[in-house]
Design a protein around this motif. Sequence first.
Motif, PDB file in Angstrom:
ATOM      1  N   LEU A 124       0.820  -1.201   0.000  1.00  0.00           N
ATOM      2  CA  LEU A 124       0.000   0.000   0.000  1.00  0.00           C
ATOM      3  C   LEU A 124       0.859   1.258   0.000  1.00  0.00           C
ATOM      4  CD1 LEU A 124      -2.788  -1.061   2.528  1.00  0.00           C
ATOM      5  CD2 LEU A 124      -3.005  -0.817   0.054  1.00  0.00           C
ATOM      6  N   ASN A 125       1.987   1.223   0.723  1.00  0.00           N
ATOM      7  CA  ASN A 125       2.892   2.371   0.719  1.00  0.00           C
ATOM      8  C   ASN A 125       3.517   2.583  -0.646  1.00  0.00           C
ATOM      9  OD1 ASN A 125       4.030   3.717   3.619  1.00  0.00           O
ATOM     10  ND2 ASN A 125       2.671   1.954   3.788  1.00  0.00           N
ATOM     11  N   THR A 126       3.851   1.490  -1.323  1.00  0.00           N
ATOM     12  CA  THR A 126       4.435   1.597  -2.664  1.00  0.00           C
ATOM     13  C   THR A 126       3.422   2.172  -3.644  1.00  0.00           C
ATOM     14  OG1 THR A 126       5.889  -0.291  -2.236  1.00  0.00           O
ATOM     15  CG2 THR A 126       5.534   0.316  -4.533  1.00  0.00           C
ATOM     16  N   ILE A 127       2.152   1.765  -3.529  1.00  0.00           N
ATOM     17  CA  ILE A 127       1.106   2.333  -4.392  1.00  0.00           C
ATOM     18  C   ILE A 127       0.979   3.836  -4.138  1.00  0.00           C
ATOM     19  CG2 ILE A 127      -1.381   2.356  -4.819  1.00  0.00           C
ATOM     20  CD1 ILE A 127      -1.440  -0.613  -4.326  1.00  0.00           C
ATOM     21  N   LEU A 173       1.511  10.564  -3.774  1.00  0.00           N
ATOM     22  CA  LEU A 173       1.086  11.072  -2.474  1.00  0.00           C
ATOM     23  C   LEU A 173       2.293  11.643  -1.739  1.00  0.00           C
ATOM     24  CD1 LEU A 173      -1.553  11.159  -0.773  1.00  0.00           C
ATOM     25  CD2 LEU A 173      -0.745   9.109   0.385  1.00  0.00           C
ATOM     26  N   SER A 174       2.119  12.777  -1.080  1.00  0.00           N
ATOM     27  CA  SER A 174       3.246  13.429  -0.413  1.00  0.00           C
ATOM     28  C   SER A 174       3.777  12.552   0.712  1.00  0.00           C
ATOM     29  CB  SER A 174       2.821  14.787   0.146  1.00  0.00           C
ATOM     30  OG  SER A 174       1.971  14.633   1.273  1.00  0.00           O
ATOM     31  N   HIS A 187       8.973   0.736  -2.595  1.00  0.00           N
ATOM     32  CA  HIS A 187       9.511  -0.279  -3.501  1.00  0.00           C
ATOM     33  C   HIS A 187       9.191   0.058  -4.958  1.00  0.00           C
ATOM     34  CE1 HIS A 187      10.455  -2.735  -0.018  1.00  0.00           C
ATOM     35  NE2 HIS A 187       9.210  -2.574   0.410  1.00  0.00           N
ATOM     36  N   VAL A 188       9.043   1.354  -5.250  1.00  0.00           N
ATOM     37  CA  VAL A 188       8.838   1.775  -6.635  1.00  0.00           C
ATOM     38  C   VAL A 188      10.106   1.452  -7.424  1.00  0.00           C
ATOM     39  CG1 VAL A 188       8.377   3.718  -8.160  1.00  0.00           C
ATOM     40  CG2 VAL A 188       7.239   3.586  -5.959  1.00  0.00           C
ATOM     41  N   THR A 189       9.982   0.716  -8.507  1.00  0.00           N
ATOM     42  CA  THR A 189      11.147   0.303  -9.284  1.00  0.00           C
ATOM     43  C   THR A 189      11.655   1.451 -10.141  1.00  0.00           C
ATOM     44  OG1 THR A 189       9.828  -0.458 -11.166  1.00  0.00           O
ATOM     45  CG2 THR A 189      10.211  -2.030  -9.374  1.00  0.00           C
ATOM     46  N   PRO A 190      12.934   1.403 -10.553  1.00  0.00           N
ATOM     47  CA  PRO A 190      13.457   2.436 -11.457  1.00  0.00           C
ATOM     48  C   PRO A 190      12.639   2.540 -12.746  1.00  0.00           C
ATOM     49  CG  PRO A 190      15.260   1.162 -10.529  1.00  0.00           C
ATOM     50  CD  PRO A 190      13.990   0.474 -10.115  1.00  0.00           C
TER      51      PRO A 190
END
Length: 305
Positions: A91-94, A100-101, A122-125
Amino acid sequence: MIAMLPDGFPIFDKATGLKYSEALLVVRRNELGGQRGTYRCMIEAVSTGQINAGLGSRIEYGHESIFTRFGFTEPDGSHIAVTSHQFRHYLNTIAQAGGLSQLDIAKWSGRRDIKQNEAYDHVTPGQMLQKIRDAVGGDQMFGPLAELPKKVLIRRDEFARLVVPTAHTTDLGYCVHDYSASPCQLHMDCIHCQDLLCVKGDAGREALLRLRLDEAKGLMDKAQAAKAEGYLGSDRWIDHHRSTVDRLTQLCSIMDDPAVPNGAVIQLATPKMPSRLDQVSKIGEFQPENEQTRLLADVKALLGE
């Protein structure tokens, strides 16, 4: 029957005084297990172990999970097993990918320090690169790249792949310079480079921008003091620090603008740097004597004249 009631009944949590009648998750005893019969008139709290078992943590011990019940497996055919905490990361990655700030993510997640958000990002490059490309020419892009696609005759997504071939993480944002074409021309002076892209809403990088601005103002004051004392070359440092202060101030003002939404990609215009000819001409202004005059003065000095 009374002896079979949960410990502490009717209080669910002694620390808060929460009652079983007020609890969010209360089920009939053994209702979540497949090995024992369910009591119709006895209750129990749902534990973390029961949730994790249902998510596959005890598959190897013969306990059924929600995934095995419906026939879901990993691509290689192995059993799926996740923990309840992994959903928090997801949920944090989304939220990170959606722009979201950092402050909102920390509040939503119940954190006191926004620095803790980093462990859950965990947002990928590739996803970040695609986000920057999607912003080119749209309402989420501020700067030269917001206008260029309107002047070209190719599709916006094709243009975005051309102008943003890659994205490298920096301390201030993202660098979209194509290092396969040429090395860095500014030697990590990112704030003077048009290849620097910043994303509004990243509290950590915004704080660093403001710190850099304060440092640049302090360095400019020192350079001005050095010029007043007659130090050679101090005027060039004043020009450099003034340019740095101007660009950092411009970037911080965009970050503070309520009209610019969180998640917006910001690119500053190319700074106006003096040409090499202008620099040579300026140097010549401080060297009125020609080579012959200088050599003649040296000879006279050696002869004692």
